[in-house]
Design an enzyme around this catalytic site. Structure first.
Site, PDB file in Angstrom:
ATOM      1  N   ASP A  93       9.441 104.945  89.653  1.00  0.00           N
ATOM      2  CA  ASP A  93       8.390 105.852  89.208  1.00  0.00           C
ATOM      3  C   ASP A  93       7.149 105.020  88.927  1.00  0.00           C
ATOM      4  O   ASP A  93       7.200 103.791  88.914  1.00  0.00           O
ATOM      5  CB  ASP A  93       8.848 106.626  87.966  1.00  0.00           C
ATOM      6  CG  ASP A  93       8.810 105.769  86.717  1.00  0.00           C
ATOM      7  OD1 ASP A  93       9.401 104.674  86.742  1.00  0.00           O
ATOM      8  OD2 ASP A  93       8.165 106.179  85.745  1.00  0.00           O
ATOM      9  N   CYS A 305      39.152 117.098  89.802  1.00  0.00           N
ATOM     10  CA  CYS A 305      38.235 115.973  89.996  1.00  0.00           C
ATOM     11  C   CYS A 305      39.005 114.681  90.278  1.00  0.00           C
ATOM     12  O   CYS A 305      40.043 114.414  89.678  1.00  0.00           O
ATOM     13  CB  CYS A 305      37.359 115.794  88.745  1.00  0.00           C
ATOM     14  SG  CYS A 305      36.132 114.475  88.917  1.00  0.00           S
ATOM     15  N   CYS A 307      37.724 111.561  89.962  1.00  0.00           N
ATOM     16  CA  CYS A 307      37.064 110.382  89.368  1.00  0.00           C
ATOM     17  C   CYS A 307      38.051 109.668  88.440  1.00  0.00           C
ATOM     18  O   CYS A 307      39.066 110.243  88.027  1.00  0.00           O
ATOM     19  CB  CYS A 307      35.805 110.812  88.610  1.00  0.00           C
ATOM     20  SG  CYS A 307      36.088 111.253  86.889  1.00  0.00           S
ATOM     21  N   CYS A 310      39.114 111.545  85.203  1.00  0.00           N
ATOM     22  CA  CYS A 310      39.989 112.713  85.376  1.00  0.00           C
ATOM     23  C   CYS A 310      41.349 112.320  85.932  1.00  0.00           C
ATOM     24  O   CYS A 310      42.347 113.006  85.685  1.00  0.00           O
ATOM     25  CB  CYS A 310      39.325 113.725  86.291  1.00  0.00           C
ATOM     26  SG  CYS A 310      37.823 114.402  85.572  1.00  0.00           S
ATOM     27  N   HIS A 336      32.227 110.185  85.339  1.00  0.00           N
ATOM     28  CA  HIS A 336      32.603 111.550  85.724  1.00  0.00           C
ATOM     29  C   HIS A 336      31.367 112.388  86.041  1.00  0.00           C
ATOM     30  O   HIS A 336      31.304 113.082  87.052  1.00  0.00           O
ATOM     31  CB  HIS A 336      33.403 112.250  84.624  1.00  0.00           C
ATOM     32  CG  HIS A 336      33.497 113.726  84.883  1.00  0.00           C
ATOM     33  ND1 HIS A 336      34.411 114.276  85.764  1.00  0.00           N
ATOM     34  CD2 HIS A 336      32.722 114.760  84.437  1.00  0.00           C
ATOM     35  CE1 HIS A 336      34.202 115.587  85.852  1.00  0.00           C
ATOM     36  NE2 HIS A 336      33.176 115.913  85.053  1.00  0.00           N
TER      37      HIS A 336
END
Ligand SMILES: O=c1[nH]cnc2c(CCNCC3CCCCC3)c3[nH]c(NCc4cccs4)nc3cc12
Ligand SMILES: [Zn+2]
Length: 373
Positions: A93, A305, A307, A310, A336
């Site tokens: 940015d 999920c 990940c 999970c 996650h």
């Protein structure tokens, strides 16, 4: 591509598009979500973990890096990619947005913004020219124009004045950026929630000419309805063959609505920041792991999920480490949340490619229960 930077549109579904941004450091599948790597790090994540969530690009923060360790030091050490061990694309940015949100610590003039460092109180001046130099020193692949995002509430006259300043700064940014094959400069559309001002801003940016176009001045408190009403027309004022980047968005439903309206790229601190406060985002809505109701729950956060959080842990464990403020709590929930966001983007890309975005969006909303789950 002549400049080493390009955008290929592969499919559209209504106003939504899916494609690929080509850069010398790799490809960015769109619509894309860009995790925020504030001070040279996506907090609580290793770069290889960020990549494992599916991110093709991340954000570097000019404001923080110019103050510490300074852009000159990062350049002397080989640039931001080497410094933070991320060799894929980085978008930085301009530094302007964060300086503006510093409030009383800054002074705005036609030249730029004078401010005091929140770290040690030292004096600094950010101008379009200095911002281009800092982003060049950092070595980012996609550079953002130096702009002003007016704080709400603002009258239409104040928004118009601010937008026209940003357009003069966009010209100065373009002039200072120069000719840098393989690197892109994105302009930022301003104009608040006023259609004529948005159209004027888009026309000004197109006459200057950019490699991509951001929609700025939104997600600053106007609310989702007002943001969507601007997105119902603003993206179409921008060239359809260039990427469109909606800045600072957002919650999952903000992202889905923005993609439906023709947005190709987004960034937001939400998945990482909320992960550090124990909030998880899932396909069925958000979950506050601090809530005592999870303390005996052996189930994973989200059965579907894949990940690490999970696959390997129960809600009871996540509740425990969040309550105990253990570092692994931030690690697992950040992972996650970023994984869920990237999975949502992949679902959107596939749905647009398959001409079934409406079905995907209907299922997305139908799965989301109200409140905590
Ligand atoms: O017009 C704008 N011009 C420039 N930047 C904007 C940003 C910052 C986008 N994320 C930068 C990141 C760079 C690396 C560090 C993290 C930010 C916005 N963020 C939001 N909403 C989310 C908001 C965040 C905070 C208050 S509102 N609206 C925005 C509008 C503009
Ligand atoms: Zn998960």
């Amino acid at each position: 591509m002549a400049t080493g930077f390009g955008f290929t549109l592969n499919a559209t579904d209504g106003a939504a598009r899916t494609g690929v941004i080509h850069t010398p450091r790799g490809e960015i599948r769109t619509p894309a979500f860009m995790p925020v790597g504030t001070a040279g790090t996506v907090k609580a994540m290793l770069p290889e973990s960020v990549r494992a969530t599916g991110a093709d690009i991340l954000l570097g923060n000019t404001y923080h890096l110019m103050l510490r360790p300074t852009a000159e030091r990062v350049a002397a050490l080989g640039g931001l990619h080497k410094f933070m061990n991320w060799d894929r694309p980085i978008l930085t940015d301009s530094g302007g947005f964060q300086v503006m949100s510093l409030g009383p610590l800054r002074k705005l003039t036609e030249e730029g913004v004078r401010f005091s460092s929140h770290i040690d109180g030292s004096k600094h001046m950010l101008t379009p020219e200095r911002s281009m130099e800092i982003q060049r020193l950092l070595g980012s692949d996609i550079v953002m124009c130096f702009d002003e995002c007016p704080a709400l509430p603002a009258t239409e006259a104040e928004v118009a004045k601010s937008m026209r300043l940003s357009m003069r700064w966009a010209q100065r940014s373009r002039d200072a950026f120069g000719d840098r094959p393989g690197h892109a400069l994105f302009g930022i559309m301003q104009g608040g929630v006023t259609r004529d001002l948005r159209e004027e801003s888009a026309a000004a940016l197109k006459s200057i000419g950019f490699d991509g176009y951001a929609v700025g001045g939104l997600a600053v408190g106007e609310g989702q309805e007002a943001m969507f009403s601007v997105l119902d027309y603003a993206p179409c004022f921008l060239p359809q063959d260039k990427p469109r980047y909606l800045m600072g968005v957002g919650k999952p439903d903000d992202i889905v609505g923005a993609v439906e309206r023709g947005i190709d790229m987004m960034d937001c601190v939400l998945p990482s920041r909320s992960g550090r406060t124990g909030q998880a985002w899932t396909r069925r809505g958000s979950v506050n792991l601090k809530n005592a109701r999870h303390k005996d729950d052996p189930r994973p956060l989200d059965e579907a999920c894949t990940c690490p959080a999970c696959r390997g842990y129960s809600r009871a464990y996540l509740h425990h480490v969040v309550r105990a403020d253990e570092i692994i709590g931030s690690m697992l929930l950040t992972w996650h949340n970023l994984h869920y966001y990237q999975e949502l983007m992949q679902g959107l890309r596939d749905a647009i490619a398959g001409g079934r975005l409406a079905v995907f969006v209907a299922e997305f909303h139908a799965q989301r229960a109200e409140g905590d789950i």
